[in-house]
Write a protein that holds these residues in place. Structure first.
Motif, PDB file in Angstrom:
ATOM      1  N   PRO A   1       0.631  -1.030   0.000  1.00  0.00           N
ATOM      2  CA  PRO A   1      -0.339   0.055   0.136  1.00  0.00           C
ATOM      3  C   PRO A   1       0.608   1.582   0.255  1.00  0.00           C
ATOM      4  CG  PRO A   1       0.173  -0.928   2.117  1.00  0.00           C
ATOM      5  CD  PRO A   1       1.028  -2.044   1.406  1.00  0.00           C
ATOM      6  N   ILE A   2       0.049   2.317  -0.447  1.00  0.00           N
ATOM      7  CA  ILE A   2       1.395   3.597  -0.437  1.00  0.00           C
ATOM      8  C   ILE A   2       0.055   4.491  -0.701  1.00  0.00           C
ATOM      9  CG2 ILE A   2       2.565   4.812  -1.930  1.00  0.00           C
ATOM     10  CD1 ILE A   2       2.902   2.830  -3.985  1.00  0.00           C
ATOM     11  N   LEU A   3       0.762   5.499   1.134  1.00  0.00           N
ATOM     12  CA  LEU A   3      -0.258   6.794   0.542  1.00  0.00           C
ATOM     13  C   LEU A   3       0.036   7.831  -0.383  1.00  0.00           C
ATOM     14  CD1 LEU A   3      -1.252   6.705   4.262  1.00  0.00           C
ATOM     15  CD2 LEU A   3      -2.338   6.364   2.353  1.00  0.00           C
ATOM     16  N   PHE A   4      -1.305   8.644  -0.679  1.00  0.00           N
ATOM     17  CA  PHE A   4      -0.176   9.900  -1.530  1.00  0.00           C
ATOM     18  C   PHE A   4      -1.244  11.189  -0.954  1.00  0.00           C
ATOM     19  CE2 PHE A   4      -2.009  12.870  -5.589  1.00  0.00           C
ATOM     20  CZ  PHE A   4      -1.423  12.868  -4.898  1.00  0.00           C
ATOM     21  N   CYS A   5      -0.514  12.186   0.205  1.00  0.00           N
ATOM     22  CA  CYS A   5      -0.588  13.021   0.546  1.00  0.00           C
ATOM     23  C   CYS A   5      -0.490  14.037   0.122  1.00  0.00           C
ATOM     24  CB  CYS A   5      -0.061  12.210   1.910  1.00  0.00           C
ATOM     25  SG  CYS A   5       0.005  10.819   2.708  1.00  0.00           S
ATOM     26  N   VAL A   6      -1.140  14.869   0.234  1.00  0.00           N
ATOM     27  CA  VAL A   6      -1.149  16.718   0.191  1.00  0.00           C
ATOM     28  C   VAL A   6      -0.549  17.396   1.603  1.00  0.00           C
ATOM     29  CG1 VAL A   6      -1.788  16.127  -1.187  1.00  0.00           C
ATOM     30  CG2 VAL A   6      -2.754  17.015  -0.801  1.00  0.00           C
ATOM     31  N   ARG A   7      -0.096  18.762   1.044  1.00  0.00           N
ATOM     32  CA  ARG A   7      -0.207  19.323   3.132  1.00  0.00           C
ATOM     33  C   ARG A   7      -1.729  20.403   3.051  1.00  0.00           C
ATOM     34  NH1 ARG A   7       4.771  22.279   5.779  1.00  0.00           N
ATOM     35  NH2 ARG A   7       3.153  22.414   7.160  1.00  0.00           N
ATOM     36  N   ASN A   8      -1.779  20.936   0.946  1.00  0.00           N
ATOM     37  CA  ASN A   8      -3.051  21.499   0.623  1.00  0.00           C
ATOM     38  C   ASN A   8      -3.983  21.159  -0.097  1.00  0.00           C
ATOM     39  OD1 ASN A   8      -4.467  23.947   0.159  1.00  0.00           O
ATOM     40  ND2 ASN A   8      -3.420  25.371   0.007  1.00  0.00           N
TER      41      ASN A   8
END
Length: 296
Positions: free
Chosen positions: A125-132
């Motif tokens: 599994p991989i999470l794709f995350c952003v600050r904004n």
């Protein structure tokens, strides 16, 4: 801690927590790719990635996750991996600080021995995350893949006026199929969990631009830095194991030798046999030449 810095690429040989704290400025990184030890007992050059308890492992992970988030620019993105059993903890912890846009599955086939009494693992599994979520990089046109509905099946979309064939390309979904790095592949390095170039190419193309800085705090074979360089990005790679640092120095062409040792790719067993086969005729040729001292 050792640092190797050449133009826009840096390798830091040392502990990730220490390096993140002292060598990477806050709000300075456009993209972070994180492939940490999974706490499943893998042997990394004599070092087992196994903590005494799950709680100790997670406490360590939460520490560097917090630090990595601080290193991101306000419009930065982060991709983070771990084992299937620990990803739920990562997910819950990270979503309190970042927006998780996608939960990705890297799927791969396996011809090796699989589980017999339960369902074997065929993905990571991989999470794709952003600050904004309102301001981040996503270069959709750079990662398009074939859309079989339009490209091969030629199905017609009758909702449009006039009706027309579905598009032949699309943005990838959240299940990615890339082959694992195998022993006989050209990109193979001596590392138990090497990630494929194709996986990093998609991530770096999608979530960074030329000239951006990409950080990998657990670099391993430095595939992240290698791909970043190929795509015109800057890179910072951190790695604790000296043997893997040497791989990084060679792959990024930052040094020809390390502590007097010439840096060259390890010759694999099948390559040795191939070399022996190729040189055998030459050896026989020299052996069959007459002895010049016996001619006169």
């Amino acid at each position: 801690m050792e640092k190797f810095d050449y133009q826009t690429h840096k390798i830091i040989h040392g502990d990730s927590l220490e390096a993140l704290s002292n060598e990477v400025a806050d709000n300075s990184i456009n993209l972070i790719f994180i492939d940490p030890p999974y706490n499943i007992g893998k042997n990394f050059n004599g070092h087992k990635d196994k903590w005494a308890t799950d709680e100790e492992y997670l406490s360590w992970c939460y520490e560097w996750i917090d630090m990595c988030i601080k290193k991101l620019k306000p419009n930065g993105s982060m991709y983070i991996m771990t084992s299937t059993q620990f990803m739920p903890y990562f997910d819950i912890f990270i979503r309190k600080q970042m927006t998780i846009l996608s939960r990705l599955v890297w799927y791969y086939d396996s011809s090796g021995v699989q589980a017999k009494n339960y369902y074997g693992s065929m993905y990571e599994p991989i999470l794709f995350c952003v600050r904004n979520p309102d301001n981040y990089t996503f270069n959709a046109q750079d990662i398009l893949v074939e859309a079989k509905t339009g490209a091969k099946r030629k199905l017609i979309d009758y909702r449009k006026n006039p009706p027309q064939v579905y598009r032949s390309e699309k943005v990838p979904g959240n299940v990615w199929e890339f082959a694992r790095v195998r022993y006989r592949m050209d990109e193979y390095e001596n590392h138990p969990t090497q990630k494929p170039i194709a996986l990093l190419e998609r991530i770096i193309k999608a979530s960074s631009n030329v000239g951006d800085t990409v950080l990998d705090p657990f670099s391993g074979t430095f595939t992240t830095s290698f791909v970043a360089k190929q795509l015109g990005r800057k890179s910072i790679g951190i790695e604790l194991q000296e043997d893997y640092v040497k791989i990084g120095l060679r792959r990024l062409q930052l040094a020809d030798e390390y502590k007097g040792e010439k840096l060259q790719k390890e010759i694999r067993a099948f390559e040795t046999k191939k070399m022996q086969v190729q040189t055998a005729p030459l050896l026989n040729l020299f052996e069959n030449q007459p002895d010049e001292t016996s001619v006169y």
